[in-house]
Enzyme design. Structure first.
Site, PDB file in Angstrom:
ATOM      1  N   HIS A   1       0.088 -12.070   1.606  1.00 22.23           N
ATOM      2  CA  HIS A   1      -0.958 -11.333   0.899  1.00 22.23           C
ATOM      3  C   HIS A   1      -1.667 -12.188  -0.148  1.00 22.23           C
ATOM      4  O   HIS A   1      -2.891 -12.112  -0.309  1.00 22.23           O
ATOM      5  CB  HIS A   1      -0.337 -10.092   0.238  1.00 22.23           C
ATOM      6  CG  HIS A   1      -1.281  -8.940   0.094  1.00 22.23           C
ATOM      7  ND1 HIS A   1      -0.870  -7.635   0.092  1.00 22.23           N
ATOM      8  CD2 HIS A   1      -2.629  -8.894  -0.047  1.00 22.23           C
ATOM      9  CE1 HIS A   1      -1.918  -6.833  -0.050  1.00 22.23           C
ATOM     10  NE2 HIS A   1      -2.990  -7.579  -0.149  1.00 22.23           N
TER      11      HIS A   1
ATOM     12  N   TYR B   1       0.840  -1.191   0.000  1.00 19.68           N
ATOM     13  CA  TYR B   1       0.000   0.000   0.000  1.00 19.68           C
ATOM     14  C   TYR B   1       0.878   1.245   0.000  1.00 19.68           C
ATOM     15  O   TYR B   1       1.567   1.546   0.980  1.00 19.68           O
ATOM     16  CB  TYR B   1      -0.926   0.020   1.217  1.00 19.68           C
ATOM     17  CG  TYR B   1      -1.910  -1.131   1.308  1.00 19.68           C
ATOM     18  CD1 TYR B   1      -2.182  -1.935   0.200  1.00 19.68           C
ATOM     19  CD2 TYR B   1      -2.567  -1.415   2.491  1.00 19.68           C
ATOM     20  CE1 TYR B   1      -3.078  -2.995   0.280  1.00 19.68           C
ATOM     21  CE2 TYR B   1      -3.471  -2.460   2.589  1.00 19.68           C
ATOM     22  CZ  TYR B   1      -3.718  -3.251   1.480  1.00 19.68           C
ATOM     23  OH  TYR B   1      -4.614  -4.296   1.575  1.00 19.68           O
TER      24      TYR B   1
ATOM     25  N   GLY C   1     -18.121  -3.683  -0.214  1.00 21.49           N
ATOM     26  CA  GLY C   1     -18.085  -3.788  -1.671  1.00 21.49           C
ATOM     27  C   GLY C   1     -17.401  -2.614  -2.330  1.00 21.49           C
ATOM     28  O   GLY C   1     -17.918  -2.021  -3.284  1.00 21.49           O
TER      29      GLY C   1
ATOM     30  N   PHE D   1     -19.573   0.329  -2.624  1.00 18.40           N
ATOM     31  CA  PHE D   1     -20.873   0.188  -3.299  1.00 18.40           C
ATOM     32  C   PHE D   1     -22.008   0.040  -2.291  1.00 18.40           C
ATOM     33  O   PHE D   1     -23.100   0.598  -2.467  1.00 18.40           O
ATOM     34  CB  PHE D   1     -20.849  -1.010  -4.245  1.00 18.40           C
ATOM     35  CG  PHE D   1     -22.172  -1.237  -4.936  1.00 18.40           C
ATOM     36  CD1 PHE D   1     -22.470  -0.577  -6.108  1.00 18.40           C
ATOM     37  CD2 PHE D   1     -23.126  -2.092  -4.395  1.00 18.40           C
ATOM     38  CE1 PHE D   1     -23.700  -0.758  -6.739  1.00 18.40           C
ATOM     39  CE2 PHE D   1     -24.346  -2.284  -5.005  1.00 18.40           C
ATOM     40  CZ  PHE D   1     -24.637  -1.612  -6.182  1.00 18.40           C
TER      41      PHE D   1
ATOM     42  N   SER E   1     -12.871  -5.461   1.962  1.00 17.09           N
ATOM     43  CA  SER E   1     -13.920  -4.865   1.134  1.00 17.09           C
ATOM     44  C   SER E   1     -15.307  -5.249   1.642  1.00 17.09           C
ATOM     45  O   SER E   1     -16.168  -5.666   0.857  1.00 17.09           O
ATOM     46  CB  SER E   1     -13.743  -5.280  -0.331  1.00 17.09           C
ATOM     47  OG  SER E   1     -14.458  -4.434  -1.198  1.00 17.09           O
ATOM     48  N   PRO E   2     -15.576  -5.091   2.948  1.00 14.10           N
ATOM     49  CA  PRO E   2     -16.871  -5.501   3.490  1.00 14.10           C
ATOM     50  C   PRO E   2     -18.030  -4.628   3.024  1.00 14.10           C
ATOM     51  O   PRO E   2     -19.193  -5.003   3.197  1.00 14.10           O
ATOM     52  CB  PRO E   2     -16.658  -5.384   5.005  1.00 14.10           C
ATOM     53  CG  PRO E   2     -15.639  -4.312   5.149  1.00 14.10           C
ATOM     54  CD  PRO E   2     -14.702  -4.509   3.981  1.00 14.10           C
TER      55      PRO E   2
END
Length: 325
Positions: free
Chosen positions: A133, A55, A215, A218, A212-213
């Site tokens: 990862h 990152y 989304g 989204f 990404s809980p």
């Protein structure tokens, strides 16, 4: 907030953590000062900080070190290695399904070098939870975990984790050394972890940490059009007709949230945590107000009727657009 033990550890942490990847400009620019302030708030409120050496090519870990500022014992830091971001290093190519590939190196030699670089950037002598990862496509996962296990014995790592792995890889790795957590994409619009991976983790007593809980934002219900430089343009779920189809399909989620008097993001996160006490989540936000909003979802109690309604509306595979990892 509820304080629960991460499976196979003796360290209680909150099930809602903080994903620090958002501080690297993927969702828009943010200053170093604002990044450090967001991290400080998360640390002060006992949120697991999730990072990776890739990152910002190490920058993310350096920001975390600034936020800790001599109070290492108050922070639970998770990081990862394996994505090759230095052009002078060799890696093995994998496809992500996001329109770009990654070079992965999980060999013992690369791992040792990556760990020491992360320890230096984080200005610490140990990392609480350290993940591979991605599995190296040209290497048995047992070889990677054997090397990681040696660093646990040395005290440089407290607990081992894996990310983006299959159920079979978890079994093989866990036979070498106890795995505390597996990180995998898991949310209402990507529930495939429930098929093979999650049952295996529960059999072995391993926590699932959902990346990404929401989304990739989204499931906040606020994503309409994406800026040209937004990295989510690489995600098939956001591309072309898929985005419009998904907006229509998931519109009922916002109506349920409205009826409950909570935000759509809080509903999505609360649903996730209701899937079991072995489920953790690491949403990210650049704003402290959003971190507070997300964290409040841990105290929301959803009735069996609401959970059943959500499960019927959004089963596995409900979203259009596939990703590989």
């Amino acid at each position: 907030m509820t304080r629960l033990n991460l499976k196979n550890t003796s360290t209680p942490i909150n099930r809602l953590g903080y994903g620090a990847m958002v501080l690297e400009g993927y969702y828009g620019a943010i200053s170093d000062d604002d990044s450090v302030n967001a991290l400080k708030y998360a640390i002060e409120n006992n949120l697991m900080i999730d990072s990776a050496d890739a990152y910002g090519a190490g920058r993310n870990e350096s920001l975390i070190a600034k936020a800790i500022n001599g109070q290492r014992d108050k922070a639970f830091i998770a990081s990862k290695f394996g994505i090759v971001f230095d052009e002078t290093e060799q890696g093995n190519a994998i496809e992500t399904g996001w329109g770009f590939g990654l070079n992965i190196n999980a060999t013992p030699n690369y791992f040792a070098k990556a760990l020491r670089a992360s320890l230096t950037r984080l200005n610490t002598d140990y990392i609480d939870l350290y993940y591979a990862h991605y599995p190296d496509p040209n290497l048995d996962i047992e070889e990677t975990v054997e090397a990681m296990a040696r660093e646990v014995k040395e005290g440089n790592i407290r607990y081992l984790g894996l990310s983006n792995v299959t159920a079979d890889q978890v079994r093989r790795a866990h036979a070498v050394h106890p795995i505390a957590a597996v990180q995998y994409e898991y949310s209402l619009w990507r529930r495939e972890a429930e098929i093979d991976l999650l049952p295996t983790l529960r059999e072995l007593g391993i926590a699932l940490v959902a990346w990404s809980p929401l989304g990739s934002g989204f499931l906040t219900g606020k994503v309409n059009d994406l800026a040209e430089n937004d990295f989510r343009n690489n995600n098939p779920k956001f591309v072309g007709e898929n985005l419009k189809n998904n907006q229509d399909r998931f519109a009922p989620l916002s109506k349920i949230a409205q009826d409950l008097g909570i935000t759509t993001a809080q509903l999505a996160l609360s649903w996730l945590l209701h899937q079991g006490e072995d489920i953790y989540a690491i949403p990210g936000s650049r704003k402290i107000s959003r971190i507070k909003e997300n964290a409040a979802s841990e105290s929301i109690d959803l009735s069996p009727e609401i959970l059943n309604k959500i499960n019927q509306l959004f089963p596995i595979g409900a979203a259009d657009g596939d990703t590989l990892v």
